[in-house]
Design a protein around this motif. Structure first.
Motif, PDB file in Angstrom:
ATOM      1  N   UNK A 115      49.445  58.603  22.993  1.00 13.81           N
ATOM      2  CA  UNK A 115      49.422  60.051  23.209  1.00 13.81           C
ATOM      3  C   UNK A 115      48.063  60.522  23.735  1.00 13.81           C
ATOM      4  N   UNK A 116      46.978  59.927  23.237  1.00 12.12           N
ATOM      5  CA  UNK A 116      45.646  60.293  23.737  1.00 12.12           C
ATOM      6  C   UNK A 116      45.506  59.832  25.189  1.00 12.12           C
ATOM      7  N   UNK A 117      45.955  58.637  25.475  1.00  5.76           N
ATOM      8  CA  UNK A 117      45.891  58.142  26.848  1.00  5.76           C
ATOM      9  C   UNK A 117      46.654  59.078  27.783  1.00  5.76           C
ATOM     10  N   UNK A 118      47.839  59.487  27.385  1.00 11.27           N
ATOM     11  CA  UNK A 118      48.639  60.410  28.202  1.00 11.27           C
ATOM     12  C   UNK A 118      47.911  61.741  28.396  1.00 11.27           C
ATOM     13  N   UNK A 119      47.280  62.251  27.343  1.00  3.19           N
ATOM     14  CA  UNK A 119      46.549  63.517  27.449  1.00  3.19           C
ATOM     15  C   UNK A 119      45.423  63.433  28.469  1.00  3.19           C
ATOM     16  N   UNK A 120      44.771  62.287  28.545  1.00  2.00           N
ATOM     17  CA  UNK A 120      43.635  62.128  29.450  1.00  2.00           C
ATOM     18  C   UNK A 120      44.048  61.830  30.889  1.00  2.00           C
ATOM     19  N   UNK A 121      45.342  61.787  31.159  1.00  2.73           N
ATOM     20  CA  UNK A 121      45.790  61.651  32.545  1.00  2.73           C
ATOM     21  C   UNK A 121      45.860  63.019  33.227  1.00  2.73           C
ATOM     22  N   UNK A 122      45.718  64.083  32.467  1.00  2.00           N
ATOM     23  CA  UNK A 122      45.742  65.455  32.978  1.00  2.00           C
ATOM     24  C   UNK A 122      44.447  65.739  33.743  1.00  2.00           C
ATOM     25  N   UNK A 123      44.527  66.178  35.014  1.00  5.02           N
ATOM     26  CA  UNK A 123      43.312  66.457  35.798  1.00  5.02           C
ATOM     27  C   UNK A 123      42.384  67.486  35.149  1.00  5.02           C
ATOM     28  N   UNK A 124      42.926  68.411  34.382  1.00  6.70           N
ATOM     29  CA  UNK A 124      42.072  69.414  33.728  1.00  6.70           C
ATOM     30  C   UNK A 124      41.130  68.769  32.718  1.00  6.70           C
ATOM     31  N   UNK A 125      41.555  67.677  32.109  1.00  5.96           N
ATOM     32  CA  UNK A 125      40.677  66.977  31.167  1.00  5.96           C
ATOM     33  C   UNK A 125      39.460  66.417  31.909  1.00  5.96           C
ATOM     34  N   UNK A 126      39.668  65.959  33.122  1.00  6.26           N
ATOM     35  CA  UNK A 126      38.571  65.371  33.899  1.00  6.26           C
ATOM     36  C   UNK A 126      37.574  66.432  34.353  1.00  6.26           C
ATOM     37  N   UNK A 127      38.033  67.661  34.452  1.00  3.97           N
ATOM     38  CA  UNK A 127      37.137  68.729  34.888  1.00  3.97           C
ATOM     39  C   UNK A 127      36.077  69.045  33.840  1.00  3.97           C
ATOM     40  N   UNK A 128      36.453  69.003  32.557  1.00  6.91           N
ATOM     41  CA  UNK A 128      35.542  69.453  31.505  1.00  6.91           C
ATOM     42  C   UNK A 128      35.070  68.335  30.581  1.00  6.91           C
ATOM     43  N   UNK A 129      35.578  67.129  30.745  1.00  6.45           N
ATOM     44  CA  UNK A 129      35.183  66.017  29.871  1.00  6.45           C
ATOM     45  C   UNK A 129      34.607  64.881  30.704  1.00  6.45           C
ATOM     46  N   UNK A 130      33.643  64.190  30.139  1.00 10.62           N
ATOM     47  CA  UNK A 130      32.966  63.145  30.905  1.00 10.62           C
ATOM     48  C   UNK A 130      33.636  61.784  30.772  1.00 10.62           C
ATOM     49  N   UNK A 131      34.647  61.666  29.911  1.00  9.61           N
ATOM     50  CA  UNK A 131      35.331  60.392  29.732  1.00  9.61           C
ATOM     51  C   UNK A 131      36.651  60.375  30.488  1.00  9.61           C
ATOM     52  N   UNK A 132      37.018  59.209  30.955  1.00 10.75           N
ATOM     53  CA  UNK A 132      38.336  58.966  31.533  1.00 10.75           C
ATOM     54  C   UNK A 132      38.977  57.840  30.723  1.00 10.75           C
ATOM     55  N   UNK A 133      40.291  57.877  30.611  1.00 10.30           N
ATOM     56  CA  UNK A 133      41.007  56.858  29.842  1.00 10.30           C
ATOM     57  C   UNK A 133      41.778  55.978  30.802  1.00 10.30           C
ATOM     58  N   UNK A 134      41.285  54.763  31.020  1.00 10.84           N
ATOM     59  CA  UNK A 134      41.925  53.853  31.966  1.00 10.84           C
ATOM     60  C   UNK A 134      43.093  53.095  31.364  1.00 10.84           C
ATOM     61  N   UNK A 135      43.115  52.955  30.029  1.00  9.21           N
ATOM     62  CA  UNK A 135      44.192  52.189  29.407  1.00  9.21           C
ATOM     63  C   UNK A 135      44.347  52.617  27.953  1.00  9.21           C
TER      64      UNK A 135
END
Length: 193
Positions: free
Chosen positions: A40-60
């Motif tokens: 569920x966390x991985x899925x949440x971090x696939x949202x482009x809005x998360x990338x706008x305000x957070x410095x982490x990306x979830x690759x797996x």
């Protein structure tokens, strides 16, 4: 060298007991993270809005499983406390709320949060932030809680206001995001607000 003031919170304040489950009283539950939350966390971090305000990306999901283990360890090391924000009836993940940068001696920590795309606009972040703040001041005895967000993040500014965090100022060029340096609003609440 001795200090001239006693610590606000002694060592063991957090780690001396299991991390609690916190209720908002209106359908949300703040609970410790579980290894099974990784998808569920991985899925949440696939949202482009998360990338706008957070410095982490979830690759797996495996990478996220490492984050969750780190979040769980923070409690025992008393350097932070992380909760999954879930629907109290379904246990569906709606977001995360945390105390970061815990300084027990000073009684200070920073509130951080994010919400899933499906949870946005439903008051999840301010409700979770309010519940965590109530616990941190009332049950634990923190003196000051800070909350920072990019000045361009108007939604986070609204969350801070709804949760009673006064705007104290702007930290210029204080956080590096993928699009460059961001000015950050500093909000805070102190014991007794």
């Amino acid at each position: 060298m001795p200090y001239t003031a006693d610590p606000v919170l002694p060592a063991g304040t957090l780690s001396g007991a299991p991390q609690p489950v916190l209720r908002t009283g209106d359908g949300l539950l703040l609970r410790p993270w579980r290894a099974t939350d990784a998808p569920a966390v991985h899925a949440a971090f696939q949202d482009p809005a998360m990338h706008q305000w957070h410095i982490r990306a979830a690759d797996s999901e495996e990478e996220v499983a490492g984050w969750i283990e780190e979040w769980r360890t923070c409690w025992q090391e008393e350097r932070g406390a992380q909760w999954a924000v879930v629907d109290a009836h379904t246990d569906g993940l709606l977001g995360r709320v945390a105390l970061r940068g815990v300084q027990l001696d000073e009684g200070v920590a920073e509130i951080a949060y994010w919400t899933t795309a499906a949870a946005r606009g439903r008051g999840v972040a301010p409700r979770a932030t309010t519940a965590l703040t109530r616990w941190a001041f009332g049950e634990v005895g923190f003196h000051r809680l800070e909350l920072m967000h990019a000045t361009a993040n108007e939604a986070s500014c609204r969350v801070a206001g709804k949760a009673g965090f006064a705007l104290e100022g702007t930290k210029r060029s204080a956080a590096l995001h993928q699009d460059g340096w961001h000015d950050m609003h500093l909000h805070a609440r102190v014991q007794g607000d």
